[in-house]
Design a protein around this motif. Structure first.
Motif, mmCIF file in Angstrom:
data_model
loop_
_atom_site.group_PDB
_atom_site.id
_atom_site.type_symbol
_atom_site.label_atom_id
_atom_site.label_comp_id
_atom_site.label_asym_id
_atom_site.label_seq_id
_atom_site.Cartn_x
_atom_site.Cartn_y
_atom_site.Cartn_z
ATOM 1 N N GLY A 1 0.814 -1.210 0.000
ATOM 2 C CA GLY A 1 0.000 0.000 0.000
ATOM 3 C C GLY A 1 0.844 1.255 0.000
ATOM 4 O O GLY A 1 0.360 2.335 -0.295
ATOM 5 N N LEU A 2 2.136 1.118 0.341
ATOM 6 C CA LEU A 2 2.998 2.298 0.296
ATOM 7 C C LEU A 2 3.458 2.547 -1.135
ATOM 8 O O LEU A 2 3.588 1.622 -1.926
ATOM 9 C CB LEU A 2 4.222 2.090 1.185
ATOM 10 C CG LEU A 2 3.941 2.066 2.682
ATOM 11 C CD1 LEU A 2 5.248 2.073 3.448
ATOM 12 C CD2 LEU A 2 3.085 3.257 3.080
ATOM 13 N N HIS A 3 3.735 3.778 -1.418
ATOM 14 C CA HIS A 3 4.202 4.122 -2.754
ATOM 15 C C HIS A 3 5.729 4.001 -2.767
ATOM 16 O O HIS A 3 6.441 4.832 -2.217
ATOM 17 C CB HIS A 3 3.768 5.557 -3.093
ATOM 18 C CG HIS A 3 4.009 5.924 -4.515
ATOM 19 N ND1 HIS A 3 4.746 7.008 -4.895
ATOM 20 C CD2 HIS A 3 3.609 5.331 -5.670
ATOM 21 C CE1 HIS A 3 4.787 7.095 -6.214
ATOM 22 N NE2 HIS A 3 4.105 6.077 -6.708
ATOM 23 N N VAL A 4 6.201 2.942 -3.378
ATOM 24 C CA VAL A 4 7.622 2.603 -3.298
ATOM 25 C C VAL A 4 8.545 3.719 -3.805
ATOM 26 O O VAL A 4 9.543 4.037 -3.168
ATOM 27 C CB VAL A 4 7.903 1.275 -4.019
ATOM 28 C CG1 VAL A 4 9.374 0.938 -3.967
ATOM 29 C CG2 VAL A 4 7.082 0.170 -3.382
ATOM 30 N N PRO A 5 8.223 4.361 -4.942
ATOM 31 C CA PRO A 5 9.121 5.433 -5.385
ATOM 32 C C PRO A 5 9.258 6.537 -4.352
ATOM 33 O O PRO A 5 10.347 7.079 -4.154
ATOM 34 C CB PRO A 5 8.444 5.945 -6.663
ATOM 35 C CG PRO A 5 7.659 4.778 -7.171
ATOM 36 C CD PRO A 5 7.179 4.059 -5.943
ATOM 37 N N SER A 14 -4.902 6.845 0.966
ATOM 38 C CA SER A 14 -4.116 5.645 0.708
ATOM 39 C C SER A 14 -5.011 4.412 0.747
ATOM 40 O O SER A 14 -6.163 4.489 1.174
ATOM 41 C CB SER A 14 -3.040 5.512 1.781
ATOM 42 O OG SER A 14 -2.173 6.629 1.733
ATOM 43 N N PRO A 15 -4.493 3.271 0.323
ATOM 44 C CA PRO A 15 -5.294 2.048 0.381
ATOM 45 C C PRO A 15 -5.686 1.708 1.820
ATOM 46 O O PRO A 15 -4.987 2.072 2.766
ATOM 47 C CB PRO A 15 -4.337 0.979 -0.170
ATOM 48 C CG PRO A 15 -3.376 1.726 -1.023
ATOM 49 C CD PRO A 15 -3.214 3.059 -0.358
ATOM 50 N N GLU A 74 -7.876 1.835 -3.141
ATOM 51 C CA GLU A 74 -6.943 0.884 -3.755
ATOM 52 C C GLU A 74 -6.378 1.454 -5.047
ATOM 53 O O GLU A 74 -7.064 2.182 -5.752
ATOM 54 C CB GLU A 74 -7.701 -0.397 -4.155
ATOM 55 C CG GLU A 74 -8.406 -1.098 -3.043
ATOM 56 C CD GLU A 74 -7.442 -1.893 -2.202
ATOM 57 O OE1 GLU A 74 -6.226 -1.834 -2.468
ATOM 58 O OE2 GLU A 74 -7.902 -2.568 -1.268
ATOM 59 N N PRO A 75 -5.176 1.050 -5.399
ATOM 60 C CA PRO A 75 -4.679 1.431 -6.722
ATOM 61 C C PRO A 75 -5.569 0.746 -7.753
ATOM 62 O O PRO A 75 -6.069 -0.348 -7.522
ATOM 63 C CB PRO A 75 -3.268 0.835 -6.752
ATOM 64 C CG PRO A 75 -3.258 -0.245 -5.712
ATOM 65 C CD PRO A 75 -4.239 0.182 -4.669
ATOM 66 N N GLU A 124 -0.404 8.669 -4.324
ATOM 67 C CA GLU A 124 0.393 8.984 -5.513
ATOM 68 C C GLU A 124 -0.035 8.241 -6.780
ATOM 69 O O GLU A 124 -0.269 8.856 -7.813
ATOM 70 C CB GLU A 124 1.882 8.745 -5.260
ATOM 71 C CG GLU A 124 2.551 9.791 -4.398
ATOM 72 C CD GLU A 124 2.605 9.378 -2.941
ATOM 73 O OE1 GLU A 124 1.826 8.490 -2.523
ATOM 74 O OE2 GLU A 124 3.448 9.949 -2.219
ATOM 75 N N PRO A 125 -0.105 6.908 -6.733
ATOM 76 C CA PRO A 125 -0.355 6.213 -8.000
ATOM 77 C C PRO A 125 -1.735 6.507 -8.564
ATOM 78 O O PRO A 125 -2.000 6.279 -9.739
ATOM 79 C CB PRO A 125 -0.216 4.732 -7.644
ATOM 80 C CG PRO A 125 -0.252 4.648 -6.170
ATOM 81 C CD PRO A 125 0.121 5.986 -5.620
#
Lengths: 334, 334
Positions: A71-75, A184-185, A220-221, A246-247
């Motif tokens: 659920g975290l935005h890796v970038p 966020s998710p 959710e993304p 973000e996504p």
DNA sequence: CTGAAAGCGCTAACAG
DNA sequence: CTGTTAGCGCTTTCAG
């Protein structure tokens, strides 16, 4: 391998003088220092890390604890990490990467072996399980994120509550009366991730204070279209959206477009995200910056001070900085 | 701090016996081993990393070199990294994170100080500047990716050329005659990043062999709509697309939809990407898996063998595994 | 301002 | 199968 005795011989001084010339821990005459530095250069001397750690009780290594939970935005997370590594190098430190597979006793292990001098902990939950451990360890640590009870810990982060408020207030100033937060998710909230919760707090507080109607939607993304439709259906008066995901930012803007809503003509959108992302959306997004680089650097600087025995503030909250872009405008009364 | 002499005293043996009992480097009677292990547990003994590195000339730390250059898909890169960390822990090693800010002499520094025992290098270019250095260093290393001249180096990766071929052949089998590759952003090719180049090779080779018409399109993130339009305009007979660009996958499928093309009815789409991504697209995508976890694990295993003095193959190419999903079908003649 | 020397905690000969 | 001991390369007293 070239060692300190080699340098000492070459420079015509004792090993301890070399050591002191390099560390600056006692005064050295300008002349000997020159000779030592020259010898170091000529021989390409580099102190052995293990020997240094053993004798000096300092490894010059920091641990970066990055769970990388779902659920975290890796970038975004990696921006922090890169900033930590870069800054650590400026202080002659390296960075050990710890994921959370080992659980809490990965931390204990690292502490006991003397592999690292200090810890930087990311992805902090409000009631984070690692807090008691961090308090008991005698390694200095800095959290990136604020738990509910940060007493006795050093924390640094963007002031996410203020960021949430800033977004709402910006929309209020533009005349909007009904706003939604796309967050966020769900699992991120389930874990009580600190930054996500605080945005909700700020968002809700400000909306109430401004007398706006507001709703919150963990998301959710890939669910951009669904949320967009749901928002229009359930909140027909909606004219302002805050995105903290973000996504989803670009897809959500696209989805609104497909549903016939123009940004910003029909709908104003703000976000909390890295500036780079906000700028890259097809309609550049008015946003509060996520200052990953600054936060990462601050975390390292705080740690360095603690390692030097300097006192540091428990709490470093960075004030939100909002940049207006093309995605927000005055509410147009239909 | 509890040290090896404490354990020795407690167990009623000599320090060396403790050391050997723990390392298994010489036979120890079952009984003493038990006593040692018990003492270790009771005292919570953990060997000091620095002392170990100094005496044993092994730090039990690996360096992971991750440039994180622009155009790479960070979540994919991090899958490798997490797998490396996890696997390294299984071999009692930790992982130091090196970004490329320091340039090549970050590697030299690390090597000279004895901070790490071995290197894992990611983001390999065909004519990578680091290769001569890696060859000259006496630290064992493993590359994730294949440079043009891998002689004398240990490399592991998905066979990207075969992956490109597999995608094309799959489309050929379904009757498609005109295909396009939507690839990574231009800068990735400019840097001659190995995996990207090899996909192009495989794609082109297979298309030629099958007598298909083909084109290649490096593609920026966010340019989904543009490429989609361009493809339809310039290659009207197009019915098969290979996507090698993670962030673009979903947007591209969406863009085709908006342009009135149904997947897979009008257009078959395949991808090279993590399975998880392929499954998460609204139309699940037929794909060759990017086996990050396996590659990361293999890299560590190879390194461990090299550290043990075991010979390892220079080249470990993982065969592509294709999973058919909903995004590909027979070409329907209009 | 500089040197000599005593460890830091562990591993690996060497000796039995 | 186990113990004794000599370092590993550096930092830091202690002494001058």
């Amino acid at each position: 391998m070239v060692k300190i005795t080699d340098v000492a011989r070459r420079a015509g001084v004792s090993p301890s003088t070399v050591s002191y010339a390099l560390s600056g821990k006692r005064p050295i005459s300008e002349e000997t220092r020159q000779r030592v530095e020259e010898a170091v250069r000529e021989l390409g001397y580099r102190p052995h890390a293990g020997a240094r750690a053993l004798a000096g009780r300092r490894s010059n290594v920091l641990a970066l604890v990055v769970p990388l939970r779902s659920g975290l935005h890796v970038p975004t997370v990696m921006r922090f990490a890169v900033s930590v590594v870069t800054t650590a190098r400026r202080y002659d430190h390296d960075v050990l990467l710890l994921t959370q597979e080992e659980g809490e006793d990965g931390l204990t292990r690292i502490a006991d072996t003397g592999l690292v001098d200090a810890l930087i902990v990311m992805d902090v939950a409000l009631d984070d399980l690692r807090l008691p451990l961090l308090r008991s360890l005698d390694l200095p640590s800095v959290l990136i994120g604020f738990p509910a009870a940060p007493e006795g810990l050093t924390c640094v982060d963007l002031d996410f509550k203020a960021a949430g408020e800033a977004c709402v207030e910006h929309l209020a100033r533009l005349g909007h009366r009904s706003v939604a937060l796309v967050g966020s998710p769900p699992e991120v909230y389930m874990r009580r991730t600190a930054f996500a919760q605080r945005v909700v707090q700020g968002f809700t507080t400000a909306a109430d204070r401004c007398g706006m109607s507001s709703t919150v939607h963990p998301c959710e993304p890939g669910a951009a279209r669904e949320v967009a439709e749901q928002l229009l259906r359930e909140q027909p008066a909606l004219t302002g959206v805050v995105v903290h995901n973000e996504p989803l930012l670009q897809p959500l803007v696209d989805a609104f477009g497909q549903l016939g809503l123009r940004v910003p003509a029909d709908l104003s959108v703000t976000a909390i995200c890295p500036d780079e992302l906000a700028e890259s959306v097809h309609v550049p997004i008015t946003s509060v910056a996520l200052p990953s680089t600054e936060v990462g650097a601050r975390a390292v600087e705080l740690l360095m001070k603690k390692l030097n025995g300097t006192a540091v503030p428990d709490s470093t909250l960075l004030a939100p900085k909002m940049t207006e872009r093309a995605s927000t405008g005055r509410r147009t009364v239909a």
